[in-house]
Write an enzyme that holds these catalytic residues in place. Structure first.
Site, PDB file in Angstrom:
ATOM      1  N   LYS A  88       0.830  -1.208   0.000  1.00  0.00           N
ATOM      2  CA  LYS A  88       0.000   0.000   0.000  1.00  0.00           C
ATOM      3  C   LYS A  88       0.865   1.259   0.000  1.00  0.00           C
ATOM      4  O   LYS A  88       0.675   2.158  -0.817  1.00  0.00           O
ATOM      5  CB  LYS A  88      -0.888  -0.029   1.247  1.00  0.00           C
ATOM      6  CG  LYS A  88      -1.854   1.110   1.350  1.00  0.00           C
ATOM      7  CD  LYS A  88      -2.650   1.059   2.657  1.00  0.00           C
ATOM      8  CE  LYS A  88      -3.351  -0.278   2.891  1.00  0.00           C
ATOM      9  NZ  LYS A  88      -4.356  -0.199   3.972  1.00  0.00           N
TER      10      LYS A  88
ATOM     11  N   LYS B 175       2.003  -3.550  11.033  1.00  0.00           N
ATOM     12  CA  LYS B 175       0.661  -3.575  11.627  1.00  0.00           C
ATOM     13  C   LYS B 175       0.803  -4.144  13.026  1.00  0.00           C
ATOM     14  O   LYS B 175       1.678  -4.983  13.274  1.00  0.00           O
ATOM     15  CB  LYS B 175      -0.280  -4.473  10.819  1.00  0.00           C
ATOM     16  CG  LYS B 175      -1.741  -4.108  10.969  1.00  0.00           C
ATOM     17  CD  LYS B 175      -2.113  -2.944  10.057  1.00  0.00           C
ATOM     18  CE  LYS B 175      -3.599  -2.749   9.909  1.00  0.00           C
ATOM     19  NZ  LYS B 175      -3.912  -1.775   8.847  1.00  0.00           N
TER      20      LYS B 175
ATOM     21  N   PRO C 172      -5.130   4.522  14.394  1.00  0.00           N
ATOM     22  CA  PRO C 172      -6.331   3.718  14.638  1.00  0.00           C
ATOM     23  C   PRO C 172      -6.560   2.664  13.546  1.00  0.00           C
ATOM     24  O   PRO C 172      -6.128   2.831  12.400  1.00  0.00           O
ATOM     25  CB  PRO C 172      -7.473   4.748  14.599  1.00  0.00           C
ATOM     26  CG  PRO C 172      -6.828   6.088  14.652  1.00  0.00           C
ATOM     27  CD  PRO C 172      -5.452   5.933  14.100  1.00  0.00           C
ATOM     28  N   ASP C 173      -7.224   1.616  13.929  1.00  0.00           N
ATOM     29  CA  ASP C 173      -7.579   0.540  12.988  1.00  0.00           C
ATOM     30  C   ASP C 173      -8.858  -0.092  13.545  1.00  0.00           C
ATOM     31  O   ASP C 173      -9.470   0.465  14.469  1.00  0.00           O
ATOM     32  CB  ASP C 173      -6.413  -0.471  12.921  1.00  0.00           C
ATOM     33  CG  ASP C 173      -6.402  -1.294  11.638  1.00  0.00           C
ATOM     34  OD1 ASP C 173      -5.634  -0.977  10.737  1.00  0.00           O
ATOM     35  OD2 ASP C 173      -7.187  -2.261  11.543  1.00  0.00           O
TER      36      ASP C 173
ATOM     37  N   SER D 277     -10.149   9.231   9.473  1.00  0.00           N
ATOM     38  CA  SER D 277      -9.606   9.019   8.128  1.00  0.00           C
ATOM     39  C   SER D 277     -10.608   8.322   7.202  1.00  0.00           C
ATOM     40  O   SER D 277     -10.308   8.079   6.032  1.00  0.00           O
ATOM     41  CB  SER D 277      -8.299   8.222   8.209  1.00  0.00           C
ATOM     42  OG  SER D 277      -8.553   6.938   8.731  1.00  0.00           O
TER      43      SER D 277
ATOM     44  N   GLY E 164     -21.103  -2.801   4.434  1.00  0.00           N
ATOM     45  CA  GLY E 164     -20.591  -2.120   5.630  1.00  0.00           C
ATOM     46  C   GLY E 164     -20.701  -0.614   5.484  1.00  0.00           C
ATOM     47  O   GLY E 164     -20.044  -0.026   4.630  1.00  0.00           O
TER      48      GLY E 164
ATOM     49  N   ALA F  40     -12.015  -2.745   2.459  1.00  0.00           N
ATOM     50  CA  ALA F  40     -11.577  -3.688   3.493  1.00  0.00           C
ATOM     51  C   ALA F  40     -10.162  -4.173   3.191  1.00  0.00           C
ATOM     52  O   ALA F  40      -9.801  -4.369   2.025  1.00  0.00           O
ATOM     53  CB  ALA F  40     -12.538  -4.868   3.555  1.00  0.00           C
TER      54      ALA F  40
HETATM   55  C1  PPY Z   1      -4.151   1.152   6.832  1.00  0.00           C
HETATM   56  O1  PPY Z   1      -4.243   1.799   5.796  1.00  0.00           O
HETATM   57  O2  PPY Z   1      -4.636   0.004   6.919  1.00  0.00           O
HETATM   58  C2  PPY Z   1      -3.442   1.722   7.978  1.00  0.00           C
HETATM   59  O3  PPY Z   1      -3.111   1.006   8.877  1.00  0.00           O
HETATM   60  C3  PPY Z   1      -3.195   3.190   7.920  1.00  0.00           C
HETATM   61  C4  PPY Z   1      -2.171   3.752   8.847  1.00  0.00           C
HETATM   62  C5  PPY Z   1      -1.019   4.271   8.328  1.00  0.00           C
HETATM   63  C6  PPY Z   1      -0.104   4.854   9.153  1.00  0.00           C
HETATM   64  C7  PPY Z   1      -0.298   4.890  10.469  1.00  0.00           C
HETATM   65  C8  PPY Z   1      -1.450   4.363  10.989  1.00  0.00           C
HETATM   66  C9  PPY Z   1      -2.388   3.800  10.187  1.00  0.00           C
END
Ligand code: PPY
Length: 373
Positions: free
Chosen positions: A80, A92, A129-130, A162, A196, A276
């Site tokens: 990404k 992650k 955040p996630d 975001s 969703g 997703a």
């Molecule tokens: C994602 O796009 O899935 C992310 O985790 C975005 C992100 C990128 C940088 C810091 C925190 C989250």
């Protein structure tokens, strides 16, 4: 997604086999005795810069399932960031919480101990955040002095939700798919099913309707259904029927693993373009989609918006206009991927990974960044 299948798949794997098979750089696993949670931080690549990726908090069947999720998601982040042109690698973190509810003090304690862990990890991991974590959670993590915590609340200097930025990338991806399939990116009258209606899917519904698309949505949460169906008059599809809905575009904006051997044969969509992460349950699912002539926009090409807005605004000094331009770039990237896949008889997933790998290979390796300010 069929949670049961995911659990069965993860159970086939051990933590050892997952780590041995993974091509990434490093993983930290820590047991949090006070809550019984496991923390897993996966740094897949730092070749283009510090690894970026959110912190996910949820219940998993076991540690192997949590590790598998962290490893897959971190790898996706590498692709990404490379395709979004960000000076970052992929990472992650997963906090696998026990099934019992944590009270607010326990949750706070857990987040503070997690913050101390990423602080020790230093400057190679940027988080935010996630699924299952919020801006307020990022504030708690940042209290520890952990550097590079993005997406805090606005009072703490965060860039805000975001979701809308991510939705814009999906919207641009849908334009690219329509351009490829129908010769025009115009969405007027195109039938889109959004799975969703959370912070991303909900914003996407708004963008699509403004563009004149015929939108339907599904959501298991009664509050989302009340808001979009009852208040805004958006047509609703029951979650169990979402794969069978006839449409031009199916947009998965909820869980991962939704494209698999059970769902792909049911799809009556011309293309899949959604937000997703990790939509394909297994690598073979890309070929299953191709065999059915369903155009698949790889998730890590489309869902760059969160990473771009968080890193762009909070770290790289970009203006909102620069962020928007970068996110709208999804359309051109996908156009290139769709054309190359068709030309070479490959899946779009293969072509997209190859393109990301080329960008990573050709980049000058980054030196580590200095201690945080
Ligand atoms: C994602 O796009 O899935 C992310 O985790 C975005 C992100 C990128 C940088 C810091 C925190 C989250």
């Amino acid at each position: 997604m069929p949670e049961v299948t995911k659990i069965i798949r993860a159970k086939e794997q051990t933590v050892e086999s997952l780590l041995e098979a993974w091509g990434g750089e490093s993983v930290i696993i820590r047991f949090d005795r006070p809550t019984g949670a496991w923390m897993v931080i996966a740094v897949h690549s730092t070749r283009l810069g510090p690894a970026a990726g959110g912190t996910r908090m949820k219940v998993y069947a076991n540690l192997a399932a949590a590790v598998a999720d962290a490893l897959n998601l971190a790898e996706g982040m590498t692709y990404k960031c490379a395709l979004a042109g960000l000076p970052h690698g992929g990472g992650k973190a997963v906090i696998a919480v026990p099934p019992r509810a944590l009270d607010p003090d326990e949750r706070r304690g857990l987040l503070l101990r997690y913050g101390s862990l990423i602080k020790q990890f230093g400057t190679v991991f940027d988080t935010g955040p996630d699924v299952g974590t919020s801006a307020a959670d990022m504030d708690v993590i940042a209290e520890t002095g952990a550097p590079y915590v993005f997406g805090c609340t606005a009072e703490r200097g965060g860039a805000g939700d975001s979701g809308p930025a991510t939705a814009l990338g999906v919207f641009s991806g849908i334009e690219a798919a329509c351009e490829h399939l129908f010769g025009s990116p115009d969405l007027a009258g195109r039938r889109v099913v959004v799975q969703g209606a959370g912070s991303v899917g909900g914003a996407l519904v708004g963008l699509l309707r403004a563009a004149g698309a015929r939108v339907r949505f599904s959501d298991a949460d009664s509050l989302a259904v009340a808001r979009f169906r009852d208040e805004e008059g958006v047509e609703y599809v029951a979650p169990e029927d979402v794969y069978d809905a006839e449409c031009d575009i199916f947009a998965p904006c909820a869980l991962g693993g939704v494209l698999n051997e059970e769902t792909i044969p049911r799809l009556r969509a011309r293309a899949v373009v959604g937000a997703a992460n990790n939509q394909l349950r297994a690598p073979e699912d890309a070929e299953r989609l191709r065999a059915r002539e369903i155009l698949y926009a790889p998730d890590f090409v489309v869902n760059i918006g969160g990473a771009v807005v968080l890193e762009g605004i909070e770290s790289l000094g970009w203006t909102p206009a620069q962020v928007e331009e970068r996110i709208r770039g999804v359309r051109a990237t996908l156009k290139e991927i769709f054309a190359a896949a068709e030309r070479d008889g490959l899946t779009t997933e293969t072509v997209a990974r190859r393109l990301a790998e080329e960008r990573i290979e050709s980049a000058t390796p980054q030196t580590a960044r200095g201690p945080s300010a």
